[in-house]
Write an enzyme that holds these catalytic residues in place. Structure first.
Site, PDB file in Angstrom:
ATOM      1  N   HIS A   1       0.840  -1.201   0.000  1.00  0.00           N
ATOM      2  CA  HIS A   1       0.000   0.000   0.000  1.00  0.00           C
ATOM      3  C   HIS A   1       0.871   1.246   0.000  1.00  0.00           C
ATOM      4  CE1 HIS A   1      -2.871   3.062   1.190  1.00  0.00           C
ATOM      5  NE2 HIS A   1      -2.188   3.294   2.293  1.00  0.00           N
TER       6      HIS A   1
ATOM      7  N   ARG B   1       1.442   0.621  15.288  1.00  0.00           N
ATOM      8  CA  ARG B   1       1.078   0.532  13.879  1.00  0.00           C
ATOM      9  C   ARG B   1       1.513  -0.825  13.332  1.00  0.00           C
ATOM     10  NH1 ARG B   1       5.603   4.401  10.881  1.00  0.00           N
ATOM     11  NH2 ARG B   1       4.595   3.643   9.000  1.00  0.00           N
TER      12      ARG B   1
ATOM     13  N   ASP C   1       7.489  22.934 -25.247  1.00  0.00           N
ATOM     14  CA  ASP C   1       7.435  21.559 -24.742  1.00  0.00           C
ATOM     15  C   ASP C   1       8.440  21.453 -23.591  1.00  0.00           C
ATOM     16  OD1 ASP C   1       7.392  18.646 -24.452  1.00  0.00           O
ATOM     17  OD2 ASP C   1       6.462  18.651 -26.437  1.00  0.00           O
TER      18      ASP C   1
ATOM     19  N   SER D   1      -1.080  27.386  -3.888  1.00  0.00           N
ATOM     20  CA  SER D   1      -0.751  28.793  -4.087  1.00  0.00           C
ATOM     21  C   SER D   1      -1.234  29.308  -5.443  1.00  0.00           C
ATOM     22  CB  SER D   1       0.756  29.009  -3.970  1.00  0.00           C
ATOM     23  OG  SER D   1       1.214  28.528  -2.725  1.00  0.00           O
TER      24      SER D   1
ATOM     25  N   HIS E   1      14.685  12.336  13.088  1.00  0.00           N
ATOM     26  CA  HIS E   1      13.454  12.389  13.896  1.00  0.00           C
ATOM     27  C   HIS E   1      12.593  11.141  13.673  1.00  0.00           C
ATOM     28  CE1 HIS E   1      11.434  14.983  10.535  1.00  0.00           C
ATOM     29  NE2 HIS E   1      11.192  13.723  10.307  1.00  0.00           N
ATOM     30  N   HIS E   2      12.936  10.358  12.651  1.00  0.00           N
ATOM     31  CA  HIS E   2      12.249   9.067  12.474  1.00  0.00           C
ATOM     32  C   HIS E   2      12.903   7.987  13.331  1.00  0.00           C
ATOM     33  CE1 HIS E   2       9.817  10.475   9.077  1.00  0.00           C
ATOM     34  NE2 HIS E   2      10.861  11.218   8.792  1.00  0.00           N
TER      35      HIS E   2
ATOM     36  N   TRP F   1       7.392  -0.385   4.063  1.00  0.00           N
ATOM     37  CA  TRP F   1       7.959   0.371   2.938  1.00  0.00           C
ATOM     38  C   TRP F   1       9.337   0.906   3.292  1.00  0.00           C
ATOM     39  CZ3 TRP F   1       9.222   5.651   1.974  1.00  0.00           C
ATOM     40  CH2 TRP F   1       9.011   6.520   3.044  1.00  0.00           C
TER      41      TRP F   1
ATOM     42  N   LYS G   1       3.742  29.664   5.415  1.00  0.00           N
ATOM     43  CA  LYS G   1       2.913  29.338   4.251  1.00  0.00           C
ATOM     44  C   LYS G   1       1.430  29.356   4.618  1.00  0.00           C
ATOM     45  CE  LYS G   1       4.343  27.253   0.861  1.00  0.00           C
ATOM     46  NZ  LYS G   1       5.115  28.249   0.143  1.00  0.00           N
TER      47      LYS G   1
ATOM     48  N   HIS H   1      13.192  11.590   4.561  1.00  0.00           N
ATOM     49  CA  HIS H   1      12.538  12.831   4.944  1.00  0.00           C
ATOM     50  C   HIS H   1      12.421  13.815   3.793  1.00  0.00           C
ATOM     51  CE1 HIS H   1      10.435  15.585   7.388  1.00  0.00           C
ATOM     52  NE2 HIS H   1      11.128  16.488   6.741  1.00  0.00           N
TER      53      HIS H   1
ATOM     54  N   TYR I   1       8.900  15.611   1.692  1.00  0.00           N
ATOM     55  CA  TYR I   1       8.722  16.978   1.191  1.00  0.00           C
ATOM     56  C   TYR I   1       8.609  17.008  -0.317  1.00  0.00           C
ATOM     57  CZ  TYR I   1       8.586  18.917   5.689  1.00  0.00           C
ATOM     58  OH  TYR I   1       8.152  19.208   6.933  1.00  0.00           O
TER      59      TYR I   1
ATOM     60  N   THR J   1       6.816  26.467   7.487  1.00  0.00           N
ATOM     61  CA  THR J   1       5.520  25.858   7.198  1.00  0.00           C
ATOM     62  C   THR J   1       4.401  26.767   7.703  1.00  0.00           C
ATOM     63  OG1 THR J   1       6.607  23.739   7.567  1.00  0.00           O
ATOM     64  CG2 THR J   1       4.228  23.705   7.338  1.00  0.00           C
TER      65      THR J   1
ATOM     66  N   GLU K   1      12.101  13.003   0.884  1.00  0.00           N
ATOM     67  CA  GLU K   1      11.046  12.374   0.080  1.00  0.00           C
ATOM     68  C   GLU K   1       9.659  12.853   0.511  1.00  0.00           C
ATOM     69  OE1 GLU K   1      10.724  10.502  -2.492  1.00  0.00           O
ATOM     70  OE2 GLU K   1       8.637   9.871  -2.243  1.00  0.00           O
TER      71      GLU K   1
ATOM     72  N   SER L   1      13.544   6.808 -13.184  1.00  0.00           N
ATOM     73  CA  SER L   1      12.463   7.589 -13.781  1.00  0.00           C
ATOM     74  C   SER L   1      12.337   8.959 -13.121  1.00  0.00           C
ATOM     75  CB  SER L   1      11.158   6.809 -13.652  1.00  0.00           C
ATOM     76  OG  SER L   1      10.065   7.646 -13.867  1.00  0.00           O
ATOM     77  N   SER L   2      12.374   8.965 -11.776  1.00  0.00           N
ATOM     78  CA  SER L   2      12.236  10.243 -11.064  1.00  0.00           C
ATOM     79  C   SER L   2      13.380  11.177 -11.378  1.00  0.00           C
ATOM     80  CB  SER L   2      12.222  10.010  -9.552  1.00  0.00           C
ATOM     81  OG  SER L   2      11.073   9.338  -9.174  1.00  0.00           O
TER      82      SER L   2
HETATM   83  C1  HEM Z   1       5.525  20.569  10.314  1.00  0.00           C
HETATM   84  C2  HEM Z   1       6.102  19.703   9.587  1.00  0.00           C
HETATM   85  C3  HEM Z   1       6.387  18.273   9.985  1.00  0.00           C
HETATM   86  C4  HEM Z   1       6.988  17.790  11.096  1.00  0.00           C
HETATM   87  C5  HEM Z   1       7.536  18.597  12.241  1.00  0.00           C
HETATM   88  C6  HEM Z   1       7.006  16.358  10.978  1.00  0.00           C
HETATM   89  C7  HEM Z   1       7.543  15.494  11.903  1.00  0.00           C
HETATM   90  C8  HEM Z   1       7.539  14.130  11.800  1.00  0.00           C
HETATM   91  C9  HEM Z   1       8.153  13.231  12.727  1.00  0.00           C
HETATM   92  C10 HEM Z   1       8.914  13.645  13.973  1.00  0.00           C
HETATM   93  C11 HEM Z   1       7.927  11.962  12.300  1.00  0.00           C
HETATM   94  C12 HEM Z   1       8.411  10.685  12.944  1.00  0.00           C
HETATM   95  C13 HEM Z   1       7.377  10.112  13.798  1.00  0.00           C
HETATM   96  C14 HEM Z   1       7.726   8.773  14.311  1.00  0.00           C
HETATM   97  O1  HEM Z   1       7.925   7.836  13.510  1.00  0.00           O
HETATM   98  O2  HEM Z   1       7.797   8.648  15.537  1.00  0.00           O
HETATM   99  C15 HEM Z   1       7.173  12.049  11.100  1.00  0.00           C
HETATM  100  C16 HEM Z   1       6.749  10.959  10.379  1.00  0.00           C
HETATM  101  C17 HEM Z   1       6.265  11.050   9.105  1.00  0.00           C
HETATM  102  N1  HEM Z   1       5.955  12.214   8.443  1.00  0.00           N
HETATM  103 FE1  HEM Z   1       6.077  14.096   9.172  1.00  0.00          FE
HETATM  104  N2  HEM Z   1       6.411  15.995   9.825  1.00  0.00           N
HETATM  105  C18 HEM Z   1       6.025  17.136   9.187  1.00  0.00           C
HETATM  106  C19 HEM Z   1       5.414  17.201   7.963  1.00  0.00           C
HETATM  107  C20 HEM Z   1       5.261  16.141   7.122  1.00  0.00           C
HETATM  108  C21 HEM Z   1       4.887  16.239   5.753  1.00  0.00           C
HETATM  109  C22 HEM Z   1       4.620  17.534   5.026  1.00  0.00           C
HETATM  110  C23 HEM Z   1       4.837  14.988   5.266  1.00  0.00           C
HETATM  111  C24 HEM Z   1       4.512  14.496   3.893  1.00  0.00           C
HETATM  112  C25 HEM Z   1       3.794  15.070   3.039  1.00  0.00           C
HETATM  113  C26 HEM Z   1       5.160  14.095   6.332  1.00  0.00           C
HETATM  114  C27 HEM Z   1       5.180  12.731   6.201  1.00  0.00           C
HETATM  115  C28 HEM Z   1       5.571  11.866   7.184  1.00  0.00           C
HETATM  116  C29 HEM Z   1       5.611  10.445   7.032  1.00  0.00           C
HETATM  117  C30 HEM Z   1       5.266   9.655   5.758  1.00  0.00           C
HETATM  118  C31 HEM Z   1       6.032   9.916   8.241  1.00  0.00           C
HETATM  119  C32 HEM Z   1       6.141   8.456   8.646  1.00  0.00           C
HETATM  120  C33 HEM Z   1       7.161   7.692   7.959  1.00  0.00           C
HETATM  121  C34 HEM Z   1       7.137   6.266   8.441  1.00  0.00           C
HETATM  122  O3  HEM Z   1       7.579   5.986   9.550  1.00  0.00           O
HETATM  123  O4  HEM Z   1       6.640   5.399   7.696  1.00  0.00           O
HETATM  124  N3  HEM Z   1       5.407  14.833   7.457  1.00  0.00           N
HETATM  125  N4  HEM Z   1       6.940  13.385  10.809  1.00  0.00           N
HETATM  126 CU   LIG Z   2      10.527  13.218   8.501  1.00  0.00          CU
END
Ligand code: HEM
Ligand SMILES: [Cu+2]
Ligand SMILES: [Cu+2]
Lengths: 536, 299
Positions: A77, A449, A106, A267, A301-302, A142, A330, A252, A256, A327, A254, A168-169
């Site tokens: 998924h 999870r 183009d 915007s 932070h992950h 993933w 914005k 990370h 963004y 952020t 990614e 590709s990317s």
């Molecule tokens: C204010 C901005 C953001 C902050 C401070 C933030 C912070 C965090 C933190 C600390 C985690 C880790 C959580 C954990 O696993 O314990 C996390 C996970 C995640 N964040 Fe954010 N995030 C922000 C914005 C975003 C945005 C804009 C996206 C994507 C469009 C995003 C997508 C994700 C994803 C996919 C994960 C989980 C990845 C995984 O473990 O599979 N975050 N975020």
């Molecule tokens: Cu992150």
């Protein structure tokens, strides 16, 4: 300006044969369409996997699938949605809109454009085929953390698929950068470009920077599995945590990559329907750039729970918190754009407003997750699942839907059904909250999870979430219906400037946009651009 | 409705409101629980979580409030005419600086939390935790400065849960209860027994793949990684049974390797530990007894 827009008569139109037109295409509009159709297909395939997940989680006890298959579903998924749905749809939007927005005939590298699209179906056939193999598909998440991911038998397929997606990317990103930097019509200064173009320029650099890192990480997995290297094997002197550092150095940025183009889309749309120029154009561009920069120094932070030294935890915590500032800028600027405007609420605007509110909720949970000591509780629970679905579904995916409604008239020459668009919107926005909001509670109450079954205490919110999930999934069939109706059956013709308040070069060409546009560079009048006046 | 009924529903609502805003000392997941547990240990991120949550709620009210006012006041259908401005340095400075100040405040709190969490010194006892696919092993290393002799055991999902969780078992998860509390997937055959009021250092490693040892009531989780020795500490204040689960995807039965920590008064713990040590000695003696006769003829 419209007089300079098209010169179709002294140029060949679209090729007649199906194979010629679609498989051999070098036309940015057709390739854009291919990307969008591909990503919509992947959206439904990834969605089907999500339905399996939510069905199994509907109530306590195992009713439908084996735990291993459940893990295959969560892994697939995510991979399908991230690499198959969200990313290619942004590339599709870039293909369609960037040349139209900067007045280019183009993309800069049309043949490479064809190649970078046609790699994708093969990558995904490779990835999805693993589900039908004896050992099953990848089931280690993933994030592919070793040693677990190395226990899977299909890891080689996954890795090659990831390599193909990465190639590709990267090609797509090179193409976008080359187009933006070299193909702008005279007078389209960098600081007059639409924010969408800016957001993609910055995103493309992120892609080029991090996709090779991912490729490196998965290649090391491959050699660990098949060639007896020990990069991540502790018994051989390697380090499993090393993989996580490399992965999140990609991972990370990614996330963004999946949200900066969304910022660009929003915007474009909010000023159109507020009939007021975007507030703080330069600040918006600068905020995107600083978010992109910061995204490189927050990866750990992950990994707050892997046992990092305290100094590292503090550094990554502070850096992550810092991202909240641009952020926030914005979000405040979008609200200020609406303030004092003259707003109407067509479907693209509704999706954009929902984006601002719901993405901000995802930002709030992001801020909470950034606090390392609190993350010791949140990490790897449904709270994180709620966070990233708010930013990715009600963020990235909603922005793509907003973009589709916004530009469909330009693409197809027809107006979509506003009534059905609104039904789709309201059905989606309500169900998505039923789906994801209770997941915050589940995570805080202690539900990890990626588990296929759970204690009875978690039953009610899981059932609510599943109901929201089926409802949200069904709502997307409305979207499919609206798009098909608009393209093939709608009787309502779209004006060249399909929206009253729309500005920018794309609205100066006919609707539908002819096969070739801007063969002769347009003469640009600053007041026709959204940001012709660089003061704001 | 009788006054008793009203009273009951009022207290039910009060409990809900409390759960939402005040938090409770719930040690284990409760049906419809909304918020993080306050925990049962000396160290807890609960307060910081609540501060961050409220900060977000307040900012949310301001931002979304402004949006809704804008959406109401500046509608074309109400005759609003778009203004032309698109810039205000003063405002932009305000909403850059103000968040920074709030963030510094949060960062200060969080840094304090991290510092106290990182300090595993002065612990009075050490327990080694090893994660395996799909069970935990606990080894008591030392207690009050004395090393513990051979007390260690595996701890895995208890049997009724295990039978119930099989695909299409048709057994009812609702029925699995201990003291009126549903323990489906949250109970083990042999819990980890620890003393209250004691600073315990955990040494956490992975035996095969990465796992994560998490008991919400202790306030943290820590990954169990092969080849890396992580440490963390707790000091449980209240006797009780605290339940948790593996928090890092570790394969097919990741959802089925719960953790149970039984915190007991110190005296009770010491007694338990002594029994365990004796049992270990008896077992060892029995083993030696079996091997010694075989060697006897040579001696
Ligand atoms: C204010 C901005 C953001 C902050 C401070 C933030 C912070 C965090 C933190 C600390 C985690 C880790 C959580 C954990 O696993 O314990 C996390 C996970 C995640 N964040 Fe954010 N995030 C922000 C914005 C975003 C945005 C804009 C996206 C994507 C469009 C995003 C997508 C994700 C994803 C996919 C994960 C989980 C990845 C995984 O473990 O599979 N975050 N975020
Ligand atoms: Cu992150
Ligand atoms: Cu696990």
């Amino acid at each position: 300006m419209a007089h300079a827009a098209t010169h179709d008569h002294d140029h060949h139109g679209a090729p007649k044969g199906f194979f010629q037109r679609w498989v051999m295409s070098t036309n940015h509009k057709d390739i854009g369409t291919l990307y969008l159709i591909f990503s919509l297909t992947m959206f439904f395939i990834g969605g089907a996997f999500a339905m399996v997940i939510r069905a199994e989680l509907f109530k306590p006890g195992m009713q439908l699938v084996q735990p291993y298959f459940f893990n295959e579903m969560t892994t697939m998924h995510a991979l399908v949605m991230i690499f198959g749905a969200i990313m290619p749809s942004f590339v599709g939007l870039a293909n369609w809109m960037i040349p139209l927005m900067v007045g280019a005939p183009d993309m800069a590298l049309p043949r490479m454009n064809n190649l970078s699209f046609w790699i994708m179906p093969f990558a995904f056939i490779l990835l999805l085929s693993t589900l039908f193999m004896p050992g099953g598909g990848p089931a280690g998440g993933w994030t592919m953390y070793p040693p677990l991911s190395l226990q899977g038998e299909s890891i080689a397929y996954t890795i090659f698929a990831v390599h193909l997606m990465g190639i590709s990317s990267i090609m797509g990103a090179i193409n976008i950068i080359a187009t933006i930097l070299n193909m702008r019509a005279p007078g389209m200064d960098l600081l007059k470009m639409p924010v969408f173009v800016w957001s993609w320029l910055i995103t493309a650099f992120l892609l080029i920077a991090v996709m090779p890192v991912l490729a490196g990480a998965v290649t090391m997995l491959l050699t660990d599995k098949y060639f007896h290297t020990n990069f991540f094997n502790a018994a051989g002197g390697g380090d499993p945590v090393l993989f996580q550092h490399i992965f999140w150095f990609f991972g990370h940025p990614e996330v963004y990559i999946m949200i900066l183009p969304a910022f660009g889309i929003i915007s474009e749309i909010i000023p159109t329907f507020a009939r007021k120029p975007i507030f703080g154009y330069r600040a918006m561009v600068f905020a995107i750039a600083s978010i992109a920069f910061l995204s490189f120094i927050v990866w750990a932070h992950h990994m707050f729970a892997v046992g990092l030294p305290m100094g590292a935890e503090i550094f990554f915590m502070y850096a992550t918190m810092l991202i909240a500032v641009p952020t926030g800028v914005k979000v405040f600027n979008w609200v200020s754009t609406m303030w004092g405007g003259s707003m109407t609420f067509e479907t693209p605007m509704l999706f954009s407003i929902a984006f601002v509110i719901l993405f901000t909720i995802g930002g709030f949970s992001g801020l909470m997750l950034a606090l390392a000591p609190a993350d010791f509780q949140y990490h790897d629970t449904y709270f994180v699942v709620a966070h990233f679905h708010y930013v990715l579904v009600t963020g990235a995916a909603f922005s793509i839907m907003a973009a589709a409604y916004y530009w469909l008239p330009k693409w197809s020459g027809n107006m979509y059904s506003e009534t059905w668009g609104k039904i789709h919107f309201w059905s989606s926005v309500i169900s998505v909250n039923v789906l994801f909001f209770p997941q915050h509670f589940l995570g805080l109450a202690g539900m990890p999870r990626r588990i296929p079954d759970y204690n009875v205490a978690f039953a009610n919110f899981n059932m609510i979430s599943s109901i929201g999930g089926f409802w949200f999934g069904a709502s997307q069939l409305i979207f499919l219906g609206v798009v098909i109706h608009c393209v093939f059956f709608s009787k309502k013709k779209a004006a060249d400037r399909s929206w009253e308040g729309a500005k920018g070069l794309e609205w100066t060409v006919p609707s539908p946009a002819p096969f070739h546009t801007f063969d002769v560079p347009p003469v640009i009048h600053d007041d026709e651009l959204a940001h012709g006046n660089t003061e704001h | 409705m009788t006054s008793g009924g009203i009273g009951r529903s009022v207290s039910a609502w009060a409990a809900l409101a409390f759960a939402l805003f005040g938090g409770t000392a719930w040690a284990n997941p409760e049906p419809n629980q909304l918020n993080m547990t306050k925990g049962a240990a000396e160290w807890s991120p609960y307060a910081m979580h609540m501060v961050a949550l409220w900060v977000c709620v307040v900012i949310g009210i301001v931002v979304f409030g402004a949006m809704f006012i804008a959406m109401f006041r500046f509608r074309k259908s109400r005759g609003a005419v778009a203004e032309k401005w698109s810039h205000s340095t003063k405002l932009e400075v305000v909403w850059t600086v103000l968040p920074v100040i709030i963030l510094i405040f949060l960062a200060h709190l969080a840094t304090g939390g991290l510092t106290s969490f990182a300090d595993t010194t002065k612990s009075e006892m050490t327990i080694k935790v090893t994660g395996f696919q799909w069970k935990w092993r606990y080894d008591y290393v030392d207690y009050k400065g004395k090393s513990v002799d051979q007390v260690g055991f595996m701890s895995k999902l208890e049997e009724t849960s295990d039978r119930t969780r099989q695909l299409k078992s048709n057994l009812d998860p609702d029925k699995i209860k201990v003291d009126g509390y549903n323990t489906y997937l949250l109970d083990v055959d042999k819990p980890l027994v620890v003393p209250v009021g004691t600073k315990i250092r955990f040494v956490i490693v992975g035996g095969d793949v990465i796992h994560s040892w998490w008991v919400p009531a202790l306030g943290w989780k820590m990954d169990a990684i092969p080849g890396i020795v992580n440490s963390a500490w707790t000091n449980i204040k209240e006797p009780g049974v605290y339940r948790g689960q593996c928090a890092e995807l570790c394969g097919q039965d990741h959802g089925f390797m719960p953790i149970v920590v039984k915190a007991v008064p110190k005296a009770e713990f010491e007694q338990w530990l002594a029994t365990q040590e004796d049992e270990a000695k008896i077992q060892k003696a029995a083993q030696t007894a079996q091997t010694v006769p075989a060697q006897a003829p040579q001696g």
